[in-house]
Design a protein around this motif. Sequence first.
Motif, PDB file in Angstrom:
ATOM      1  N   GLU A 150       0.827  -1.201   0.000  1.00 44.15           N
ATOM      2  CA  GLU A 150       0.000   0.000   0.000  1.00 44.15           C
ATOM      3  C   GLU A 150       0.864   1.255   0.000  1.00 44.15           C
ATOM      4  N   LEU A 151       0.381   2.270  -0.694  1.00 43.25           N
ATOM      5  CA  LEU A 151       1.007   3.601  -0.671  1.00 43.25           C
ATOM      6  C   LEU A 151       0.713   4.269   0.659  1.00 43.25           C
ATOM      7  N   VAL A 152       1.771   4.774   1.312  1.00 44.58           N
ATOM      8  CA  VAL A 152       1.608   5.464   2.594  1.00 44.58           C
ATOM      9  C   VAL A 152       2.408   6.757   2.566  1.00 44.58           C
ATOM     10  N   ALA A 153       2.193   7.578   3.581  1.00 41.43           N
ATOM     11  CA  ALA A 153       2.841   8.885   3.629  1.00 41.43           C
ATOM     12  C   ALA A 153       4.362   8.772   3.596  1.00 41.43           C
ATOM     13  N   GLU A 154       4.897   7.742   4.232  1.00 41.73           N
ATOM     14  CA  GLU A 154       6.352   7.557   4.278  1.00 41.73           C
ATOM     15  C   GLU A 154       6.950   7.440   2.889  1.00 41.73           C
ATOM     16  N   ASP A 155       6.182   6.956   1.910  1.00 37.14           N
ATOM     17  CA  ASP A 155       6.699   6.820   0.548  1.00 37.14           C
ATOM     18  C   ASP A 155       6.994   8.185  -0.077  1.00 37.14           C
ATOM     19  N   TYR A 156       6.147   9.156   0.182  1.00 39.52           N
ATOM     20  CA  TYR A 156       6.420  10.503  -0.347  1.00 39.52           C
ATOM     21  C   TYR A 156       7.570  11.162   0.395  1.00 39.52           C
ATOM     22  N   VAL A 157       7.657  10.946   1.690  1.00 41.57           N
ATOM     23  CA  VAL A 157       8.786  11.480   2.452  1.00 41.57           C
ATOM     24  C   VAL A 157      10.089  10.907   1.916  1.00 41.57           C
ATOM     25  N   TYR A 158      10.103   9.602   1.686  1.00 42.63           N
ATOM     26  CA  TYR A 158      11.293   8.949   1.149  1.00 42.63           C
ATOM     27  C   TYR A 158      11.615   9.488  -0.246  1.00 42.63           C
ATOM     28  N   SER A 159      10.613   9.660  -1.092  1.00 46.63           N
ATOM     29  CA  SER A 159      10.835  10.122  -2.466  1.00 46.63           C
ATOM     30  C   SER A 159      11.394  11.541  -2.490  1.00 46.63           C
ATOM     31  N   ILE A 160      10.916  12.396  -1.580  1.00 47.47           N
ATOM     32  CA  ILE A 160      11.462  13.750  -1.487  1.00 47.47           C
ATOM     33  C   ILE A 160      12.919  13.690  -1.030  1.00 47.47           C
ATOM     34  N   LYS A 161      13.216  12.867  -0.055  1.00 50.03           N
ATOM     35  CA  LYS A 161      14.593  12.762   0.443  1.00 50.03           C
ATOM     36  C   LYS A 161      15.550  12.285  -0.646  1.00 50.03           C
ATOM     37  N   ARG A 162      15.063  11.436  -1.544  1.00 51.28           N
ATOM     38  CA  ARG A 162      15.947  10.941  -2.599  1.00 51.28           C
ATOM     39  C   ARG A 162      16.483  12.070  -3.478  1.00 51.28           C
ATOM     40  N   LEU A 163      15.706  13.141  -3.655  1.00 53.41           N
ATOM     41  CA  LEU A 163      16.195  14.268  -4.446  1.00 53.41           C
ATOM     42  C   LEU A 163      17.402  14.916  -3.779  1.00 53.41           C
ATOM     43  N   TYR A 164      17.481  14.826  -2.461  1.00 53.78           N
ATOM     44  CA  TYR A 164      18.566  15.452  -1.704  1.00 53.78           C
ATOM     45  C   TYR A 164      19.781  14.540  -1.540  1.00 53.78           C
ATOM     46  N   ASP A 165      19.605  13.263  -1.792  1.00 44.97           N
ATOM     47  CA  ASP A 165      20.700  12.314  -1.642  1.00 44.97           C
ATOM     48  C   ASP A 165      21.707  12.532  -2.775  1.00 44.97           C
ATOM     49  N   PRO A 166      22.956  12.922  -2.462  1.00 44.58           N
ATOM     50  CA  PRO A 166      23.924  13.201  -3.538  1.00 44.58           C
ATOM     51  C   PRO A 166      24.223  12.002  -4.415  1.00 44.58           C
ATOM     52  N   ARG A 167      23.911  10.821  -3.946  1.00 45.53           N
ATOM     53  CA  ARG A 167      24.143   9.617  -4.764  1.00 45.53           C
ATOM     54  C   ARG A 167      23.426   9.711  -6.104  1.00 45.53           C
ATOM     55  N   GLY A 206      11.726  19.544   8.868  1.00 48.09           N
ATOM     56  CA  GLY A 206      10.810  20.068   7.857  1.00 48.09           C
ATOM     57  C   GLY A 206      10.072  19.037   7.045  1.00 48.09           C
ATOM     58  N   LEU A 207      10.249  17.747   7.331  1.00 42.71           N
ATOM     59  CA  LEU A 207       9.599  16.713   6.541  1.00 42.71           C
ATOM     60  C   LEU A 207       9.231  15.567   7.472  1.00 42.71           C
ATOM     61  N   ARG A 208       7.949  15.501   7.842  1.00 44.41           N
ATOM     62  CA  ARG A 208       7.537  14.564   8.880  1.00 44.41           C
ATOM     63  C   ARG A 208       6.309  13.773   8.458  1.00 44.41           C
ATOM     64  N   VAL A 209       6.278  12.516   8.888  1.00 49.39           N
ATOM     65  CA  VAL A 209       5.081  11.688   8.760  1.00 49.39           C
ATOM     66  C   VAL A 209       4.245  11.903  10.014  1.00 49.39           C
ATOM     67  N   LEU A 210       3.033  12.396   9.846  1.00 50.90           N
ATOM     68  CA  LEU A 210       2.158  12.636  10.990  1.00 50.90           C
ATOM     69  C   LEU A 210       1.355  11.389  11.361  1.00 50.90           C
ATOM     70  N   ASP A 211       0.944  10.631  10.360  1.00 52.52           N
ATOM     71  CA  ASP A 211       0.322   9.327  10.578  1.00 52.52           C
ATOM     72  C   ASP A 211       0.471   8.535   9.281  1.00 52.52           C
ATOM     73  N   ARG A 212      -0.120   7.371   9.216  1.00 50.43           N
ATOM     74  CA  ARG A 212       0.100   6.474   8.078  1.00 50.43           C
ATOM     75  C   ARG A 212      -0.183   7.153   6.738  1.00 50.43           C
ATOM     76  N   TYR A 213      -1.146   8.049   6.694  1.00 51.98           N
ATOM     77  CA  TYR A 213      -1.552   8.647   5.428  1.00 51.98           C
ATOM     78  C   TYR A 213      -1.331  10.161   5.374  1.00 51.98           C
ATOM     79  N   THR A 214      -0.582  10.725   6.294  1.00 51.77           N
ATOM     80  CA  THR A 214      -0.411  12.181   6.337  1.00 51.77           C
ATOM     81  C   THR A 214       1.065  12.531   6.481  1.00 51.77           C
TER      82      THR A 214
END
Length: 640
Positions: A150-167, A206-214
């Motif tokens: 299932e798609l959850v909020a953590e997936d968007y948090v992770y996807s945003i962080k990937r833009l910042y990962d210099p790798r 500045g980038l937080r999961v508030l609950d499973r879907y937020t």
Amino acid sequence: MLVFPLLPPLIRRPAGRASALARVVCGAACLVLSALPGASAATAPSTAAPVAASAPSAAAPAPRVLRYAFPTAETGFDPAQISDLYSRTIAAHIFEAPLTYDYLARPARLRPQTAAALPEASADFRTWTFRLRPGIYFADDPAFGGRRRELVAEDYVYSIKRLYDPRWKSPTLGLLEGSRILGLSELRQQAIQGQRPFDYDAPVEGLRVLDRYTFQLRLAEPAPRIHYYFADGAMLGAVAREVVEHYGDEIMAHPVGTGPFLLAQWRRSSRIVLARNPGFREERFDAEPPADDPVSQAIAQRLRGRRLPLLDRVEVSIVEESQPRLLGFLNAEHDLLDRLPPELSPPILPHGQLAPHLQKKGVQLERVAGVDITYAYFGMENPVVGGYGPAQVALRRAIALAYDAQAERQQMRKGQMLPAQSIVPPGVSGFQAGLRTEMSQQDLPRALALLDLYGFADRDGDGWRERPDGGPLHIEFSSQTDQISRQQQELWKKAFDALGLQATFRIAKWPEQLKASRAGKLMMWSVSWSAATPDGAYFLDLMYGPNKGQANHARFDLPEYNRLYRQQSSLPDGPQREAVILQMKKLGVAYMPYKVVGHRMINDLMHPWVIGYRRHPFLRENWRYVDVDPEAQARAGVAR
């Protein structure tokens, strides 16, 4: 390994490509579409679905397949690593952002996609909260170990962080970094400085999961328009961490998203096939067209309530040359011609209207003004054309003034382009219709005077100018092998010759040039930039210093421009912001890191069996809304 395409026969009867094209360009009397029966089954790769020789039985309905061609090769399909239009077009159909646009609404209007509603913004635009819909799932993939994910909020948090990962060396990082998501840039710097690998599990203010879907963004500066980026699946579509960790450096070839399609086949630089995602949620066609647009009204009436996606498969070929691409459409090998090549438009669009013989065949025309710019950039860190001193600025402005942009617009592009006055096109905020600048001018006497005034002279009598210090002056212009690039090379060669500047052309494939450009290795290159949001800052990004190596391929870095960029980014839309943007555009003209030539007119052609196609100014994932009628194909004698 790169696999290059073998072009299939373009006309069934025995005739060479040159004679086939002659029949096309001779106009209505030729009745080119009399050869419409289409490609033979032999043209289909063995790995694709077999082509039926006869009409399918009622028990096995014909698949609904959209076929068309890209003029430029893709680079891959990982949202964190791509920025070119064609890779992004594919990715946007696989990955989903929280928001999207109403397919038919004009002007463009945001609507929720995986989000339950539009995001909640604080009064100062520093806090944005996104709430997702439960019950949305990623496409099945071995990375998930056989479980439904299932798609959850953590997936968007992770996807945003990937833009910042210099790798990943993300070329789109600058679009978010200017808003300063609290803590993310610091986390990135720790990884860059080698203190430790990028820590995806580290808490970020500045980038937080508030609950499973937020999830919630908190910003250091107001960002009234940041939510537009969350309508771009090719940039902020949800990527599952398990998939990235499973495929590692091969992630460009393994896109797994929640969208309506999945990657079924990929032969690099040759063929891309998307298939319907069998696990895609139930979604119905629902759009709100303008009351004064009868075409969109008819589409909405015909398709409303139908389950999406309407297509079973999308097959994309890479055909770089304009003539084979057009012939492929005219022979019904392609259902859609995305952007009629402008150099071939006169016999197809005489006087701006679809040719009568094409109208009789039911061919449809979608004609819109593109929200884009076509430009040549100067590498600002290059020792020949770069720099900010008066002589260096004079050289760039002289080259820009010598170039015959009108000839490109009228002769090369056959009038299918509007002149540009700045880097911001019509159709986005920050465009001013009454602005007039030297960006659109050709003035050879003034160009020559600039070079003379600042000491660019022919001192050794060989016919070529040297630098003010007597050093050699040699221009290297990067380009491609396709027909329109060759015509453009001729125009630039005339400009260089008229100025007494020695020049050569560095020819390579598009992906190779793109890679070199991101690394800052090109002196000059001509490309285009298309809007992804209604915000003109998407184009201002091209000159923002911190975006060097990302959107800013020219690597322009002027402190005053950077200051104004940060100022406009925190202002709400209105006269004050427009005034700041005007100052920025004037700096772009004065320093000339980009010679903006024009804004393209876009002419898309569709066969009559293509249903529901409308070009959206910002939405890339439009294939879910398009249908192909197999019965209409059969009536036209097209075998698939």
